[in-house]
Scaffold this motif. Structure first.
Motif, PDB file in Angstrom:
ATOM      1  N   GLY A  82       0.808  -1.207   0.000  1.00  0.00           N
ATOM      2  CA  GLY A  82       0.000   0.000   0.000  1.00  0.00           C
ATOM      3  C   GLY A  82       0.845   1.263   0.000  1.00  0.00           C
ATOM      4  O   GLY A  82       0.488   2.269  -0.641  1.00  0.00           O
ATOM      5  N   MET A  83       1.976   1.228   0.715  1.00  0.00           N
ATOM      6  CA  MET A  83       2.879   2.379   0.724  1.00  0.00           C
ATOM      7  C   MET A  83       3.437   2.641  -0.675  1.00  0.00           C
ATOM      8  O   MET A  83       3.535   3.790  -1.112  1.00  0.00           O
ATOM      9  CB  MET A  83       4.029   2.129   1.705  1.00  0.00           C
ATOM     10  N   ILE A  84       3.800   1.557  -1.352  1.00  0.00           N
ATOM     11  CA  ILE A  84       4.355   1.704  -2.704  1.00  0.00           C
ATOM     12  C   ILE A  84       3.297   2.281  -3.646  1.00  0.00           C
ATOM     13  O   ILE A  84       3.580   3.176  -4.458  1.00  0.00           O
ATOM     14  CB  ILE A  84       4.869   0.352  -3.215  1.00  0.00           C
ATOM     15  N   GLU A 132       8.852   7.837  18.869  1.00  0.00           N
ATOM     16  CA  GLU A 132       7.590   8.542  18.623  1.00  0.00           C
ATOM     17  C   GLU A 132       7.743   9.580  17.507  1.00  0.00           C
ATOM     18  O   GLU A 132       6.882   9.704  16.635  1.00  0.00           O
ATOM     19  CB  GLU A 132       7.119   9.234  19.905  1.00  0.00           C
ATOM     20  N   ILE A 133       8.842  10.320  17.520  1.00  0.00           N
ATOM     21  CA  ILE A 133       9.078  11.322  16.476  1.00  0.00           C
ATOM     22  C   ILE A 133       9.196  10.648  15.107  1.00  0.00           C
ATOM     23  O   ILE A 133       8.610  11.104  14.110  1.00  0.00           O
ATOM     24  CB  ILE A 133      10.352  12.140  16.785  1.00  0.00           C
ATOM     25  N   GLY A 134       9.941   9.553  15.050  1.00  0.00           N
ATOM     26  CA  GLY A 134      10.075   8.827  13.797  1.00  0.00           C
ATOM     27  C   GLY A 134       8.743   8.292  13.297  1.00  0.00           C
ATOM     28  O   GLY A 134       8.451   8.351  12.092  1.00  0.00           O
ATOM     29  N   SER A 135       7.914   7.783  14.205  1.00  0.00           N
ATOM     30  CA  SER A 135       6.601   7.274  13.818  1.00  0.00           C
ATOM     31  C   SER A 135       5.718   8.386  13.270  1.00  0.00           C
ATOM     32  O   SER A 135       4.985   8.186  12.286  1.00  0.00           O
ATOM     33  CB  SER A 135       5.922   6.615  15.030  1.00  0.00           C
ATOM     34  N   LEU A 136       5.785   9.558  13.890  1.00  0.00           N
ATOM     35  CA  LEU A 136       4.989  10.688  13.409  1.00  0.00           C
ATOM     36  C   LEU A 136       5.423  11.103  12.003  1.00  0.00           C
ATOM     37  O   LEU A 136       4.578  11.368  11.133  1.00  0.00           O
ATOM     38  CB  LEU A 136       5.121  11.864  14.375  1.00  0.00           C
ATOM     39  N   ILE A 137       6.731  11.161  11.762  1.00  0.00           N
ATOM     40  CA  ILE A 137       7.231  11.521  10.432  1.00  0.00           C
ATOM     41  C   ILE A 137       6.769  10.497   9.396  1.00  0.00           C
ATOM     42  O   ILE A 137       6.349  10.863   8.285  1.00  0.00           O
ATOM     43  CB  ILE A 137       8.772  11.625  10.453  1.00  0.00           C
ATOM     44  N   CYS A 138       6.816   9.213   9.740  1.00  0.00           N
ATOM     45  CA  CYS A 138       6.341   8.181   8.818  1.00  0.00           C
ATOM     46  C   CYS A 138       4.856   8.343   8.523  1.00  0.00           C
ATOM     47  O   CYS A 138       4.419   8.176   7.377  1.00  0.00           O
ATOM     48  CB  CYS A 138       6.602   6.797   9.405  1.00  0.00           C
ATOM     49  N   GLY A 139       4.080   8.674   9.535  1.00  0.00           N
ATOM     50  CA  GLY A 139       2.647   8.795   9.348  1.00  0.00           C
ATOM     51  C   GLY A 139       2.252   9.932   8.418  1.00  0.00           C
ATOM     52  O   GLY A 139       1.280   9.818   7.663  1.00  0.00           O
ATOM     53  N   VAL A 140       2.990  11.021   8.443  1.00  0.00           N
ATOM     54  CA  VAL A 140       2.632  12.191   7.630  1.00  0.00           C
ATOM     55  C   VAL A 140       3.423  12.242   6.329  1.00  0.00           C
ATOM     56  O   VAL A 140       3.263  13.186   5.545  1.00  0.00           O
ATOM     57  CB  VAL A 140       2.853  13.504   8.421  1.00  0.00           C
ATOM     58  N   ALA A 141       4.277  11.240   6.071  1.00  0.00           N
ATOM     59  CA  ALA A 141       5.169  11.274   4.905  1.00  0.00           C
ATOM     60  C   ALA A 141       4.374  11.359   3.610  1.00  0.00           C
ATOM     61  O   ALA A 141       3.382  10.646   3.414  1.00  0.00           O
ATOM     62  CB  ALA A 141       6.061  10.043   4.891  1.00  0.00           C
ATOM     63  N   GLN A 142       4.839  12.224   2.712  1.00  0.00           N
ATOM     64  CA  GLN A 142       4.224  12.368   1.386  1.00  0.00           C
ATOM     65  C   GLN A 142       5.123  11.822   0.280  1.00  0.00           C
ATOM     66  O   GLN A 142       4.710  11.788  -0.885  1.00  0.00           O
ATOM     67  CB  GLN A 142       3.924  13.847   1.118  1.00  0.00           C
ATOM     68  N   THR A 143       6.328  11.431   0.619  1.00  0.00           N
ATOM     69  CA  THR A 143       7.237  10.824  -0.348  1.00  0.00           C
ATOM     70  C   THR A 143       7.895   9.619   0.286  1.00  0.00           C
ATOM     71  O   THR A 143       7.967   9.501   1.522  1.00  0.00           O
ATOM     72  CB  THR A 143       8.332  11.817  -0.796  1.00  0.00           C
ATOM     73  N   PHE A 203      -5.169  -2.135   8.045  1.00  0.00           N
ATOM     74  CA  PHE A 203      -5.028  -0.695   7.800  1.00  0.00           C
ATOM     75  C   PHE A 203      -4.833  -0.409   6.306  1.00  0.00           C
ATOM     76  O   PHE A 203      -5.401   0.521   5.749  1.00  0.00           O
ATOM     77  CB  PHE A 203      -3.850  -0.132   8.587  1.00  0.00           C
ATOM     78  N   SER A 204      -3.996  -1.225   5.673  1.00  0.00           N
ATOM     79  CA  SER A 204      -3.677  -0.986   4.262  1.00  0.00           C
ATOM     80  C   SER A 204      -4.883  -1.218   3.363  1.00  0.00           C
ATOM     81  O   SER A 204      -5.073  -0.517   2.369  1.00  0.00           O
ATOM     82  CB  SER A 204      -2.523  -1.901   3.837  1.00  0.00           C
ATOM     83  N   ASP A 205      -5.724  -2.211   3.704  1.00  0.00           N
ATOM     84  CA  ASP A 205      -6.870  -2.554   2.865  1.00  0.00           C
ATOM     85  C   ASP A 205      -8.066  -1.641   3.084  1.00  0.00           C
ATOM     86  O   ASP A 205      -8.943  -1.545   2.231  1.00  0.00           O
ATOM     87  CB  ASP A 205      -7.308  -4.001   3.134  1.00  0.00           C
ATOM     88  N   SER A 206      -8.119  -0.983   4.247  1.00  0.00           N
ATOM     89  CA  SER A 206      -9.301  -0.180   4.589  1.00  0.00           C
ATOM     90  C   SER A 206      -9.071   1.284   4.242  1.00  0.00           C
ATOM     91  O   SER A 206      -7.992   1.695   3.828  1.00  0.00           O
ATOM     92  CB  SER A 206      -9.610  -0.316   6.082  1.00  0.00           C
ATOM     93  N   SER A 207     -10.131   2.063   4.446  1.00  0.00           N
ATOM     94  CA  SER A 207     -10.044   3.503   4.198  1.00  0.00           C
ATOM     95  C   SER A 207      -9.193   4.215   5.243  1.00  0.00           C
ATOM     96  O   SER A 207      -8.830   5.375   5.069  1.00  0.00           O
ATOM     97  CB  SER A 207     -11.453   4.114   4.186  1.00  0.00           C
ATOM     98  N   ARG A 211      -1.089   4.664   6.982  1.00  0.00           N
ATOM     99  CA  ARG A 211      -0.459   5.644   7.873  1.00  0.00           C
ATOM    100  C   ARG A 211      -0.726   5.343   9.343  1.00  0.00           C
ATOM    101  O   ARG A 211       0.076   5.697  10.219  1.00  0.00           O
ATOM    102  CB  ARG A 211      -0.945   7.052   7.522  1.00  0.00           C
ATOM    103  N   TRP A 212      -1.821   4.666   9.621  1.00  0.00           N
ATOM    104  CA  TRP A 212      -2.131   4.330  11.010  1.00  0.00           C
ATOM    105  C   TRP A 212      -1.236   3.222  11.554  1.00  0.00           C
ATOM    106  O   TRP A 212      -1.219   2.966  12.748  1.00  0.00           O
ATOM    107  CB  TRP A 212      -3.600   3.958  11.146  1.00  0.00           C
ATOM    108  N   CYS A 213      -0.474   2.572  10.667  1.00  0.00           N
ATOM    109  CA  CYS A 213       0.555   1.650  11.158  1.00  0.00           C
ATOM    110  C   CYS A 213       1.562   2.377  12.041  1.00  0.00           C
ATOM    111  O   CYS A 213       2.182   1.770  12.923  1.00  0.00           O
ATOM    112  CB  CYS A 213       1.285   1.015   9.982  1.00  0.00           C
ATOM    113  N   PHE A 214       1.729   3.679  11.787  1.00  0.00           N
ATOM    114  CA  PHE A 214       2.677   4.492  12.556  1.00  0.00           C
ATOM    115  C   PHE A 214       1.971   5.371  13.595  1.00  0.00           C
ATOM    116  O   PHE A 214       2.496   5.560  14.694  1.00  0.00           O
ATOM    117  CB  PHE A 214       3.498   5.353  11.600  1.00  0.00           C
ATOM    118  N   TYR A 215       0.802   5.885  13.241  1.00  0.00           N
ATOM    119  CA  TYR A 215       0.073   6.711  14.212  1.00  0.00           C
ATOM    120  C   TYR A 215      -0.276   5.927  15.473  1.00  0.00           C
ATOM    121  O   TYR A 215      -0.340   6.501  16.567  1.00  0.00           O
ATOM    122  CB  TYR A 215      -1.222   7.245  13.586  1.00  0.00           C
TER     123      TYR A 215
END
Length: 416
Positions: A82-84, A132-143, A203-207, A211-215
């Motif tokens: 899903g990330m890809i 926690e900081i790393g997880s937040l960055i992953c959750g909001v990542a756009q690239t 998480f990946s299959d649902s709406s 990103r919630w894997c990290f949130y």
């Protein structure tokens, strides 16, 4: 003045990062070899005794921490597709896992020394904050690049949390009971390994999205940090400047570069780089050089080495390190690639792939709990060291013969 134990009561055990050591008394046999002893010969003694309520809170918060780190290691495997699809750049996808592993391995060696210098509680809090900081960055990542950076930062904290959980348990639990609690830690790792692929797939299959894997790490991590901040561990004392001077910066740099030069060609070789390309041919020897420099620094230069040479007086230490590296390589490879196998070969959804990986980790949960109890009851661990690799080799061999035909009653045609 430091008291010496009676040689008749002395128990020679593997050194740990959490035990105070001294050189052996003069009348110990083989004085030419430096040996280490545990200052207390009583298995029931506790380094940091806590009231019952604080003990329960400490154990609960440490279990939350190790659960989150273990969940983070496996939840990504089924959500990677899903990330890809969302971020693109499939060629960078392997770094989602490798960036975490590189920083986790590189920095984990530092936390034992940091815990001795700055105190257990605040080092644990720092590791959790980085996670926690790393997880937040992953959750909001756009690239994909941002996601990889977030994973690298999370690895700085994750490696520390793995180390600190074991260190703090060794502080608050006696030697006699340590096997049981470390078995429970292993069980928490196993449960997280079961839930991770399923939750990541859901998480990946649902709406909700991947990103919630990290949130999901953020609220539970905050709870663990809040509880640990209330615990009464030995406080930080001394001059900060003097403590900073004790850090082995050069050793930390060389071990990190050694690991980086080893991981990069292993990760990119055969895909991004040809195996006979210049980067691969250069980085492997560089890794060996940096490892050699690290050993020299630890033996000859560092005042407070990251890895004290005395740890290796007992030949069991390097043997067990090689053992752990070998088994870890098999386990983490299986976690990441078996779920991808089911998604690519059988066109499973991420959730179905997560369910398919349950047999892989369910056995680990059962045997981890059982082995912890076995060691605590019998004080024997060697039989388990023989049995584990045998079963893992059998399982890995059978897994290597998986194909697209006849699994779960399905008949799948050739892969396009």
């Amino acid at each position: 003045m430091e008291s010496k134990p009676n040689p008749e009561e002395e128990r020679i055990l593997l050194p740990t990062l959490t035990t105070n050591y001294g050189t052996s008394p003069p009348n110990v046999k083989e004085p030419s070899k430096q040996t280490f002893y545990i200052e207390s010969s009583k298995d029931s003694e506790v380094s940091v005794p806590l009231p019952r309520v604080q003990f329960i809170l400490a154990i609960a918060s440490l279990f939350i921490a190790i659960f989150l780190v273990s969940l983070d290691n496996t939840i990504v495997s089924t959500a990677l597709r899903g990330m890809i699809m969302d971020l693109g750049k499939q060629e960078l996808a392997p770094w989602v896992g490798s960036a975490y592993m590189v920083t986790s391995a590189g920095f984990a060696t530092l936390y034992g020394r940091f815990a001795d210098i700055f105190g257990r509680k605040w080092v644990f809090m720092f590791a959790m904050a980085m996670f926690e900081i790393g997880s937040l960055i992953c959750g909001v990542a756009q690239t994909m690049e941002t996601l990889i950076v977030g994973r690298a930062i999370a690895g700085v904290g994750g490696g520390g949390m793995n180390a600190m959980v074991l260190i703090m348990i060794s502080d608050i639990v006696s030697i006699r009971d340590r096997g049981k609690y470390q078995g429970l830690v292993g069980a928490a790792v196993g449960v997280a390994s079961i839930l991770g692929p399923i939750v990541g797939g859901a998480f990946s299959d649902s709406s909700v999205s991947w990103r919630w894997c990290f949130y999901i790490n953020i609220p539970f991590g905050m709870v663990a940090m809040g509880v640990v901040s209330l615990l009464r561990f030995p406080p930080f004392t001394g001059n900060m400047a003097e403590k900073l001077k004790r850090i082995d910066y050069f050793g930390a740099l060389t071990i990190f570069l050694a690991i980086l030069c080893l991981i990069c060609p292993l990760q990119l070789g055969g895909s991004t780089w040809e195996w006979n390309s210049a980067p691969v041919l250069i980085m492997f020897p560089l890794s060996a050089v940096f490892f050699a420099i690290f050993v020299f620094v630890e033996l000859r230069m560092a005042k407070d080495p990251i890895v004290p040479a005395g740890m290796f007086v007992n030949q069991n230490v390097p043997t067990l390190l090689a053992y752990a590296i070998s088994l870890g390589a098999i386990f983490f490879s299986a976690i990441y690639f078996i779920s991808m196998f089911f998604q690519v070969v059988f066109n499973n959804t991420a959730t179905q792939a997560g369910v398919s990986t349950i047999p892989l980790v369910l056995g680990m949960v059962v045997t981890t709990i059982g082995s912890g109890i076995f060691v605590s009851k019998t004080e024997k661990y060697v039989p388990l060291l023989y049995a584990g690799p045998v079963f893992m080799v059998i399982g890995a061999t059978l897994t290597a013969f998986l194909d697209g035909v006849g699994v779960y009653g399905l008949t799948i045609g050739p892969i396009p």
